[in-house]
Enzyme design. Structure first.
Site, PDB file in Angstrom:
ATOM      1  N   ARG A 114       0.881  -1.182   0.000  1.00 17.49           N
ATOM      2  CA  ARG A 114       0.000   0.000   0.000  1.00 17.49           C
ATOM      3  C   ARG A 114       0.908   1.218   0.000  1.00 17.49           C
ATOM      4  O   ARG A 114       1.734   1.389   0.903  1.00 17.49           O
ATOM      5  CB  ARG A 114      -0.914   0.021   1.221  1.00 17.49           C
ATOM      6  CG  ARG A 114      -1.598   1.377   1.384  1.00 17.49           C
ATOM      7  CD  ARG A 114      -2.719   1.376   2.378  1.00 17.49           C
ATOM      8  NE  ARG A 114      -3.833   0.596   1.905  1.00 17.49           N
ATOM      9  CZ  ARG A 114      -5.060   0.655   2.428  1.00 17.49           C
ATOM     10  NH1 ARG A 114      -5.321   1.465   3.429  1.00 17.49           N
ATOM     11  NH2 ARG A 114      -6.038  -0.091   1.940  1.00 17.49           N
ATOM     12  N   HIS A 141      -7.392   0.372  -6.475  1.00 16.50           N
ATOM     13  CA  HIS A 141      -7.542  -0.467  -5.269  1.00 16.50           C
ATOM     14  C   HIS A 141      -8.146  -1.809  -5.711  1.00 16.50           C
ATOM     15  O   HIS A 141      -9.291  -2.144  -5.400  1.00 16.50           O
ATOM     16  CB  HIS A 141      -8.448   0.245  -4.261  1.00 16.50           C
ATOM     17  CG  HIS A 141      -8.338  -0.274  -2.857  1.00 16.50           C
ATOM     18  ND1 HIS A 141      -7.518  -1.328  -2.491  1.00 16.50           N
ATOM     19  CD2 HIS A 141      -8.958   0.119  -1.699  1.00 16.50           C
ATOM     20  CE1 HIS A 141      -7.635  -1.553  -1.192  1.00 16.50           C
ATOM     21  NE2 HIS A 141      -8.497  -0.688  -0.689  1.00 16.50           N
ATOM     22  N   GLN A 144      -9.761  -4.378  -3.156  1.00 15.23           N
ATOM     23  CA  GLN A 144     -11.081  -3.944  -2.710  1.00 15.23           C
ATOM     24  C   GLN A 144     -12.130  -4.336  -3.744  1.00 15.23           C
ATOM     25  O   GLN A 144     -13.200  -4.858  -3.422  1.00 15.23           O
ATOM     26  CB  GLN A 144     -11.085  -2.422  -2.504  1.00 15.23           C
ATOM     27  CG  GLN A 144     -12.439  -1.876  -2.100  1.00 15.23           C
ATOM     28  CD  GLN A 144     -12.855  -2.336  -0.713  1.00 15.23           C
ATOM     29  OE1 GLN A 144     -12.111  -2.173   0.249  1.00 15.23           O
ATOM     30  NE2 GLN A 144     -14.034  -2.926  -0.595  1.00 15.23           N
ATOM     31  N   ASP A 236     -17.817   6.004  -1.431  1.00 19.49           N
ATOM     32  CA  ASP A 236     -16.539   5.977  -0.711  1.00 19.49           C
ATOM     33  C   ASP A 236     -16.303   7.381  -0.170  1.00 19.49           C
ATOM     34  O   ASP A 236     -16.977   8.341  -0.577  1.00 19.49           O
ATOM     35  CB  ASP A 236     -15.414   5.539  -1.675  1.00 19.49           C
ATOM     36  CG  ASP A 236     -14.051   5.454  -0.976  1.00 19.49           C
ATOM     37  OD1 ASP A 236     -14.010   5.364   0.269  1.00 19.49           O
ATOM     38  OD2 ASP A 236     -13.017   5.483  -1.683  1.00 19.49           O
ATOM     39  N   CYS A 276     -16.539   0.902   0.767  1.00 21.96           N
ATOM     40  CA  CYS A 276     -15.312   0.144   1.043  1.00 21.96           C
ATOM     41  C   CYS A 276     -14.839   0.328   2.476  1.00 21.96           C
ATOM     42  O   CYS A 276     -14.071  -0.482   2.974  1.00 21.96           O
ATOM     43  CB  CYS A 276     -14.221   0.555   0.063  1.00 21.96           C
ATOM     44  SG  CYS A 276     -13.724   2.268   0.290  1.00 21.96           S
ATOM     45  N   ARG A 304     -13.099  -9.212   1.990  1.00 30.55           N
ATOM     46  CA  ARG A 304     -11.695  -8.922   1.653  1.00 30.55           C
ATOM     47  C   ARG A 304     -10.834 -10.159   1.909  1.00 30.55           C
ATOM     48  O   ARG A 304      -9.908 -10.450   1.144  1.00 30.55           O
ATOM     49  CB  ARG A 304     -11.180  -7.745   2.500  1.00 30.55           C
ATOM     50  CG  ARG A 304     -11.896  -6.410   2.289  1.00 30.55           C
ATOM     51  CD  ARG A 304     -11.639  -5.848   0.913  1.00 30.55           C
ATOM     52  NE  ARG A 304     -10.231  -5.634   0.671  1.00 30.55           N
ATOM     53  CZ  ARG A 304      -9.534  -4.544   1.061  1.00 30.55           C
ATOM     54  NH1 ARG A 304     -10.151  -3.558   1.688  1.00 30.55           N
ATOM     55  NH2 ARG A 304      -8.245  -4.430   0.786  1.00 30.55           N
TER      56      ARG A 304
HETATM   57  N1   CP Z   1     -11.203  -0.490   2.424  1.00 33.55           N
HETATM   58  C1   CP Z   1      -9.931  -0.508   2.833  1.00 33.55           C
HETATM   59  O1   CP Z   1      -9.000  -0.704   2.071  1.00 33.55           O
HETATM   60  O2   CP Z   1      -9.758  -0.299   4.166  1.00 33.55           O
HETATM   61  P1   CP Z   1      -8.379  -0.071   4.911  1.00 33.55           P
HETATM   62  O3   CP Z   1      -7.866   1.281   4.516  1.00 33.55           O
HETATM   63  O4   CP Z   1      -8.730  -0.134   6.371  1.00 33.55           O
HETATM   64  O5   CP Z   1      -7.408  -1.147   4.521  1.00 33.55           O
HETATM   65  N1  NVA Z   2     -10.446   6.101  -1.467  1.00 36.22           N
HETATM   66  C1  NVA Z   2      -9.958   5.802  -0.141  1.00 36.22           C
HETATM   67  C2  NVA Z   2     -10.053   4.351   0.124  1.00 36.22           C
HETATM   68  C3  NVA Z   2      -9.631   3.945   1.504  1.00 36.22           C
HETATM   69  C4  NVA Z   2      -9.680   2.472   1.693  1.00 36.22           C
HETATM   70  C5  NVA Z   2      -8.533   6.298  -0.009  1.00 36.22           C
HETATM   71  O1  NVA Z   2      -7.766   6.157  -0.963  1.00 36.22           O
HETATM   72  O2  NVA Z   2      -8.195   6.834   1.043  1.00 36.22           O
END
Ligand code: CP
Ligand code: NVA
Length: 317
Positions: A114, A141, A144, A236, A276, A304
């Site tokens: 990440r 993502h 997700q 989201d 999400c 997930r």
């Molecule tokens: N939806 C998601 O990716 O959550 P986190 O940021 O908690 O991993």
């Molecule tokens: N769109 C959000 C998703 C978090 C899981 C972000 O990138 O912060």
């Protein structure tokens, strides 16, 4: 150990890095089927397809769901998850991405990352000799999205032509939902205000992928138009990681896109609501909706585990 037929790797996924899902959209149906099989199988009876293998899970941004679900999934597939905070690695104080990729490739069987800029994970994948999986970048993502399409498939069965409305910011989750949804023939319609639309080239790509399957991807401005007849209303956060500086402008532009009872009134009678997470109550989703009868978000979060374990089984199987 014999791998059960349900987890036999799709040839397009074996050894493949997954940064966007554009690498192997034809394999998405198989991943969803494998994930459903894993979900139906008690976790203590999952086959040890990752036996003897370590998977590095590197987080350069906060995470609850991605971190825990990968850790649990790798563990139940018999592998060894190594959850690492990016700031604690030498990469956090300047070791190059290339050198990190070369070293980790000698030690682990796959790397989940990440990070912020998508170019960072592309560089890691370019230099790694093991598969790299995107655990979220500013642009995509994919993990997700696999959990999302698993959730939609288990709720509705045949999803070809099923209308999915995405409401709000055309961000990483929106883009990945378009790709994974189109790969299954869903009709993904994103309603986004001007200035917050997903990149046109990826929408076009997903649309071309989905059309022969009875679906597609497009962007509209009106939230009511997107919601009309939709079986899924998906939203989201309006302020993704990295967007904090533009908070005020975002709240002002995105207000009309909130998923609340007024918007749900435009959707299909059996519509579900997805998010999400993490959610911002009263911003992109009304609190009563998040905890209401239509909410699929807790299944979506749990999924997930199954979606990512299925992906790892295909990539490393
Ligand atoms: N939806 C998601 O990716 O959550 P986190 O940021 O908690 O991993
Ligand atoms: N769109 C959000 C998703 C978090 C899981 C972000 O990138 O912060």
């Amino acid at each position: 150990m014999t791998t059960p037929a349900e987890l036999h790797p799709h040839p397009a996924l074996r050894g493949q890095s997954i940064l966007t899902l554009k690498e192997a959209p034809e394999a998405v149906p198989d991943v969803v089927r494998s994930a459903a099989w894993l979900k139906a199988t008690p976790r203590n009876r999952w086959p040890a397809v990752l036996d003897g293998r370590a998977v590095a899970l590197i987080f350069e941004r906060p995470s609850t769901r991605t971190r825990v679900s990968f850790d649990v999934g790798v563990h139940h597939l018999g592998g060894h998850p190594l959850t690492l905070n990016g700031a604690d690695l030498q990469m956090g104080r300047g070791e190059s991405i290339r050198d990190t990729a070369l070293v980790l490739s000698r030690m682990v069987s796959a790397v989940v990352l990440r990070t912020g800029p998508h170019a960072v994970i592309e560089e890691l994948a370019n230099h790694a000799t093991v598969p790299v999986i995107n655990g979220l970048t500013y642009d995509h993502h994919p993990c997700q999205a696999l959990a999302d399409v698993l959730t939609i498939s288990e709720r509705f069965g045949d999803v070809r032509g099923l209308k999915v409305a995405y409401l709000g910011d055309g961000n990483n989750c929106c883009v990945s939902l378009m790709i994974a949804g189109a790969a299954l023939g869903m009709d993904v319609v994103a309603a986004c205000p001007e200035g917050f639309t997903p990149k046109a080239d990826v929408v076009r790509w997903a649309d071309e992928l989905g059309r022969p399957l009875g679906g597609g991807a497009r962007v509209v401005t009106s939230p009511q138009e997107a919601a009309a007849g939709a079986k899924v209303l998906y939203t989201d956060t309006w302020i993704s990681m990295g967007d904090e500086d533009t908070r005020d402008a975002r709240l002002a532009a995105l207000g009309p896109y909130r998923v609340d009872d007024d918007l749900i009134a435009h959707a299909h009678a059996a519509a579900i609501v997805m998010h999400c997470l993490p959610a911002h109550h009263g911003e992109e989703v009304a609190e009563g909706v998040l905890y209401g009868a239509r909410s699929a978000v807790w299944d979506q979060a749990e999924n997930r585990i199954h979606a990512q374990a299925a992906l790892l089984a295909h990539v490393l199987g």
